[in-house]
Design a protein around this motif. Structure first.
Motif, PDB file in Angstrom:
ATOM      1  N   GLU A   1       0.837  -1.200   0.000  1.00 37.39           N
ATOM      2  CA  GLU A   1       0.000   0.000   0.000  1.00 37.39           C
ATOM      3  C   GLU A   1       0.872   1.250   0.000  1.00 37.39           C
ATOM      4  O   GLU A   1       1.880   1.332   0.703  1.00 37.39           O
ATOM      5  CB  GLU A   1      -0.912   0.012   1.230  1.00 37.39           C
ATOM      6  N   LYS A   2       0.463   2.244  -0.782  1.00 38.11           N
ATOM      7  CA  LYS A   2       1.180   3.512  -0.832  1.00 38.11           C
ATOM      8  C   LYS A   2       0.410   4.564  -0.024  1.00 38.11           C
ATOM      9  O   LYS A   2      -0.813   4.657  -0.100  1.00 38.11           O
ATOM     10  CB  LYS A   2       1.362   3.972  -2.282  1.00 38.11           C
ATOM     11  N   TYR A   3       1.158   5.342   0.733  1.00 37.23           N
ATOM     12  CA  TYR A   3       0.591   6.383   1.580  1.00 37.23           C
ATOM     13  C   TYR A   3       1.059   7.742   1.071  1.00 37.23           C
ATOM     14  O   TYR A   3       2.252   7.945   0.822  1.00 37.23           O
ATOM     15  CB  TYR A   3       1.028   6.195   3.034  1.00 37.23           C
ATOM     16  N   ALA A   4       0.124   8.670   0.931  1.00 33.44           N
ATOM     17  CA  ALA A   4       0.444   9.983   0.375  1.00 33.44           C
ATOM     18  C   ALA A   4       1.055  10.907   1.435  1.00 33.44           C
ATOM     19  O   ALA A   4       0.569  10.982   2.570  1.00 33.44           O
ATOM     20  CB  ALA A   4      -0.804  10.625  -0.205  1.00 33.44           C
TER      21      ALA A   4
ATOM     22  N   SER B   1       4.633   9.939  -2.332  1.00 40.19           N
ATOM     23  CA  SER B   1       4.030   8.862  -1.557  1.00 40.19           C
ATOM     24  C   SER B   1       5.121   7.894  -1.137  1.00 40.19           C
ATOM     25  O   SER B   1       6.275   7.995  -1.582  1.00 40.19           O
ATOM     26  CB  SER B   1       2.937   8.146  -2.356  1.00 40.19           C
ATOM     27  N   PHE B   2       4.762   6.940  -0.278  1.00 40.33           N
ATOM     28  CA  PHE B   2       5.743   5.963   0.192  1.00 40.33           C
ATOM     29  C   PHE B   2       5.051   4.647   0.500  1.00 40.33           C
ATOM     30  O   PHE B   2       3.837   4.580   0.728  1.00 40.33           O
ATOM     31  CB  PHE B   2       6.474   6.471   1.438  1.00 40.33           C
TER      32      PHE B   2
ATOM     33  N   TYR C   1      10.174   5.588  -1.503  1.00 41.27           N
ATOM     34  CA  TYR C   1       9.518   6.850  -1.814  1.00 41.27           C
ATOM     35  C   TYR C   1       9.286   6.961  -3.316  1.00 41.27           C
ATOM     36  O   TYR C   1      10.118   6.525  -4.119  1.00 41.27           O
ATOM     37  CB  TYR C   1      10.373   8.033  -1.357  1.00 41.27           C
ATOM     38  N   PHE C   2       8.164   7.595  -3.664  1.00 42.77           N
ATOM     39  CA  PHE C   2       7.785   7.842  -5.050  1.00 42.77           C
ATOM     40  C   PHE C   2       7.549   9.347  -5.195  1.00 42.77           C
ATOM     41  O   PHE C   2       6.659   9.893  -4.519  1.00 42.77           O
ATOM     42  CB  PHE C   2       6.508   7.085  -5.411  1.00 42.77           C
TER      43      PHE C   2
ATOM     44  N   TRP D   1      11.147  10.356  -9.702  1.00 46.09           N
ATOM     45  CA  TRP D   1      12.190   9.530  -9.111  1.00 46.09           C
ATOM     46  C   TRP D   1      11.651   8.673  -7.965  1.00 46.09           C
ATOM     47  O   TRP D   1      10.635   8.977  -7.362  1.00 46.09           O
ATOM     48  CB  TRP D   1      13.388  10.350  -8.647  1.00 46.09           C
ATOM     49  N   GLU D   2      12.344   7.556  -7.773  1.00 41.33           N
ATOM     50  CA  GLU D   2      12.014   6.610  -6.714  1.00 41.33           C
ATOM     51  C   GLU D   2      13.272   6.319  -5.910  1.00 41.33           C
ATOM     52  O   GLU D   2      14.373   6.284  -6.459  1.00 41.33           O
ATOM     53  CB  GLU D   2      11.468   5.308  -7.301  1.00 41.33           C
ATOM     54  N   LEU D   3      13.085   6.110  -4.643  1.00 38.40           N
ATOM     55  CA  LEU D   3      14.210   5.793  -3.759  1.00 38.40           C
ATOM     56  C   LEU D   3      13.822   4.636  -2.853  1.00 38.40           C
ATOM     57  O   LEU D   3      12.883   4.756  -2.060  1.00 38.40           O
ATOM     58  CB  LEU D   3      14.597   7.015  -2.923  1.00 38.40           C
TER      59      LEU D   3
END
Length: 224
Positions: A39-42, A58-59, A72-73, A159-161
């Motif tokens: 699940e992604k959280y904003a 989001s993460f 992270y997104f 970017w994503e981390l």
């Protein structure tokens, strides 16, 4: 007649599931794919700004036998990753952050990362007098960064981390497992030296003064 009005404070919650297996720097891509499925959280509370600039962030978060796994997104117009040394002031770059207080402790860790994955970690009760976590412990955090630069300056960089944070980073606690534990936490995005400085939080901060280090406004993270 006096009427007593009470206000209910809603505490935000995030759930961190358990991911079996052992991961290291060579398997971060595999871990990244697994976090894509969670699940992604904003992170969507824009604080202390009226410019209208509002990056999308989001993460997703999970835990393994020995680590916290976090991804992270980010979509933003201005992306910067100039700091390359452990415990550099990465909050001046495009920065994502994770603050966590383990059960029963008023002190908390601030873990901050620029878009390239350079990390800064501290510990303390508030923003003043924080103890820097030793470089060798911070260096044990594994990061996998993927940046898609926009061709047009008017478009967004994406970017994503992906981060693998060993329990050993939390040097003031003896963490053996996080299974079935509940902690207080908050998640952030900022960029102090960017063309459009900004401050964004997952759990809202009710303060007129810019300050992420207000643990009264932390939400809850449940490791399941």
């Amino acid at each position: 007649m006096e009427v007593e009005i009470t206000y209910k404070i809603i505490v935000k919650e995030v759930y961190a599931p358990f991911i079996p297996g052992t991961y290291d720097k060579n398997s971060l891509n595999e871990l990244s794919i697994l976090l894509d499925k969670e699940e992604k959280y904003a992170i969507d509370n824009l604080l202390w700004s009226d410019t209208g600039y509002f990056p999308s962030v989001s993460f997703s978060v999970a835990h393994t036998e020995h680590d916290i796994a976090l991804k992270y997104f980010v979509q933003e117009q201005h992306t910067q990753a100039t700091f390359t040394n452990v415990n550099d002031p990465v909050y001046r770059d495009s920065c994502v952050e994770f603050f966590i207080a383990f059960a029963g402790d008023d002190n908390y860790y601030n873990l901050e990362f620029n878009a390239a994955g350079t990390a800064l970690v501290g510990f303390g009760k508030d923003r003043n007098g924080r103890e820097q976590v030793p470089d060798d412990k911070v260096s044990s955090i594994k990061a996998f960064s993927a940046i898609n630069w926009a061709d047009d300056p008017a478009d967004l960089n994406v970017w994503e981390l992906t981060l693998l944070i060993p329990f050993d980073v939390f040097v003031y606690h003896d963490i053996k497992t996080l299974k079935e534990t509940t902690c207080r936490a908050n998640f952030f995005k900022c960029g102090d030296d960017l063309p459009e400085p900004h401050f964004i939080s997952w759990s809202n901060i009710d303060s007129v003064v810019p300050d992420f280090h207000l643990s009264d406004f932390f939400g809850t993270i449940k490791f399941i």
